[in-house]
Design an enzyme around this catalytic site. Structure first.
Site, PDB file in Angstrom:
ATOM      1  N   GLU A 288      -0.145  -1.023   5.783  1.00 31.28           N
ATOM      2  CA  GLU A 288       1.148  -0.235   6.598  1.00 31.28           C
ATOM      3  C   GLU A 288       1.052   1.041   6.895  1.00 31.28           C
ATOM      4  OE1 GLU A 288       5.103   1.004   7.892  1.00 31.28           O
ATOM      5  OE2 GLU A 288       3.759   1.924   6.227  1.00 31.28           O
TER       6      GLU A 288
ATOM      7  N   ASP B 139       0.919  -1.258   0.042  1.00 29.55           N
ATOM      8  CA  ASP B 139       0.054   0.017  -0.068  1.00 29.55           C
ATOM      9  C   ASP B 139       0.809   1.245  -0.097  1.00 29.55           C
ATOM     10  OD1 ASP B 139       0.694  -0.882   2.553  1.00 29.55           O
ATOM     11  OD2 ASP B 139      -0.247   0.755   3.438  1.00 29.55           O
TER      12      ASP B 139
END
Length: 470
Positions: free
Chosen positions: A153, A90
């Site tokens: 994250e 991400d």
């Protein structure tokens, strides 16, 4: 087997590495809760990036597993013990001002430009290619190795929390999501919302603050801010004051007038929350400007608190909770989210990075006195404890040896304010992939990595994995 030329092995796979990395970089994997489904909890693009990595592992003949549609792993080898590499696919939102399309990678003058190339798609692919080299060379190992891939994250790391609910912890692991040499201490990270409930206006005000909006993430310095005002007494005077303010703070902005409202906007500079001083907080600048005028009720509480206790104070000295230790440095405070609505009230979303010896619960309680003085209250608190691995640990010693051998540089131990997956490991540290002296463009516009640096990191990771799993 000690005669392996790791760099040479990586160079042989240069074109494949670039192709696989560019494919991942083209996926705009920014978390999007509005697009979430049961199969894609963080939105379809984030899920697509996770699937891309798992599919890569499958295609190359590894054992793979996806967990809860939020994380997964690519595994090689046999044995009781498990060595891990943890990366994420991400990325943070793009922001403005890019020279190229952030999701159409450009390799120019040795630099590969794209959102996520440094944080953390490039390093994740480096970890994967390190494992691929071990498999393709058929090297003898006595442990299993897993490349664990997460997909949340940047917004709380719930992906690895979910992953470790059902999957085993690695015996030892490293996270290629920071800088070289070795990060053995990570500050604690806390999110704290300070909110101001709607209260009655009482007396004269220069204007009515209808709304203020700045920032999208706790872990970024907001680079744009906008406020809408009504019932302005003196448009021309306000405009002149605003222009003078922009000039004195060396920022740009805009002043626009409609029949009913005045809209003020400021452009700052984004940066990672671990060092707010690397950015220019547009939201706090706007709050500081509004604080020059007479306001009442909630608007006064919100603006005055922001101006007096948050503006220009990234070490939280005015709140009375500044703290420093020799293991990991100073406490920092980023004001990542600013929201005000005349009907609802206002909120500051604070992000603290605190030293490994500090107790954030105590510090939070200490500053509450000031919050209460302004009719504020805490409405959200989330705390991720610090990480510390001592220098005599075998993991540290192995990584130091490999890094020194391959770079000729001393592998010093670092402490950071950033948070990596390492804090969710029983024994893990952050290890690269940004080399000393290189510009850190993570979370910024025109993010880039030197392509040769990513290849160099891959060679280091390959040898490290081999030594840890031998």
């Amino acid at each position: 087997m000690s005669e392996i030329n790791w760099q040479e092995e990586v160079e042989k796979r240069r074109e494949d590495f670039l192709r696989d990395l560019e494919g991942l970089l083209r996926i705009p994997s920014v978390r999007d809760d509005s697009a979430k489904t049961a199969d894609a909890p963080f939105g379809s693009d984030v899920k697509r990036a996770l699937d891309y990595m798992i599919d890569l592992g499958e295609k190359d003949g590894f054992t793979t597993k996806e967990v809860g549609n939020v994380a997964g792993h690519i595994e090689y080898g046999e044995g009781k013990d498990l060595v891990g590499v943890l990366g994420h696919v991400d990325v943070v939102p793009v922001g403005d001002g890019w020279s190229n399309d952030p999701f159409d990678p450009v390799l120019k003058d040795g630099k590969l430009f794209a959102r996520g190339v440094a944080d953390d798609k490039g390093p994740t692919v480096a970890g994967y290619y390190a494992l691929k080299i071990l498999k393709e060379l058929g090297l003898p190992i006595s442990k299993r190795i897993r490349v664990i891939v997460g997909s949340d994250e940047e917004s709380g790391m719930s992906c690895v929390e979910r992953y470790f609910e059902t999957e085993e912890q690695p015996t030892m692991a490293f996270v290629p999501d920071a800088e070289f040499p070795i990060i053995h201490a990570e500050k604690g990270i806390s999110e704290l919302d300070v909110s101001f409930k709607k209260s009655e206006n009482d007396g004269y005000e220069a204007f009515k603050l209808e709304s203020l909006e700045s920032g999208a993430r706790y872990n970024m310095v907001p680079d744009h801010a906008k406020a809408v005002l009504s019932e302005v007494q003196d448009n021309d005077g306000l405009k002149q004051e605003f222009e003078n303010f922009l000039k004195s703070h060396d920022v740009t902005g805009d002043f626009s007038v409609t029949e009913k409202n005045v809209t003020l906007s400021i452009v700052g500079k984004s940066a990672h929350a671990m060092e707010p001083n690397n950015g220019v907080n547009a939201g706090l600048l706007l709050v500081a400007f509004l604080g020059k005028f007479e306001l009442t009720g909630t608007a006064r509480d919100f603006v005055t608190f922001g101006r007096d206790y948050l503006f220009n104070d990234s070490r939280a000295t005015k709140l009375g909770i500044n703290y420093e230790d020799k293991e990991s440095g100073e406490l920092t405070m980023n004001v990542g989210i600013l929201r005000y609505d005349a009907k609802e009230g206002g909120t500051f979303g604070l992000n603290f990075r605190y030293p490994v010896t500090a107790d954030m619960d105590k510090l939070k309680n200490k500053m509450e006195t000031v919050v209460l003085e302004y009719n504020g209250e805490y409405t959200h608190y989330d705390d991720s404890k610090p990480l510390f691995v001592p220098e005599d640990h075998p993991l540290i010693q192995t990584l130091q040896q490999v890094y020194t051998e391959q770079t000729g540089e001393e592998a010093t131990l670092l402490a950071i304010g950033g948070g990596t997956y390492a804090r969710h490991l029983e024994t893990g540290v952050a290890f690269g992939a940004l080399f000393p002296g290189r510009e850190d463009t993570m979370h910024q516009k025109d993010e880039f990595s030197y392509f040769d640096d990513l290849l160099k990191a891959t060679a280091i990771y390959a040898e490290a994995l081999y030594k840890l799993a031998k």
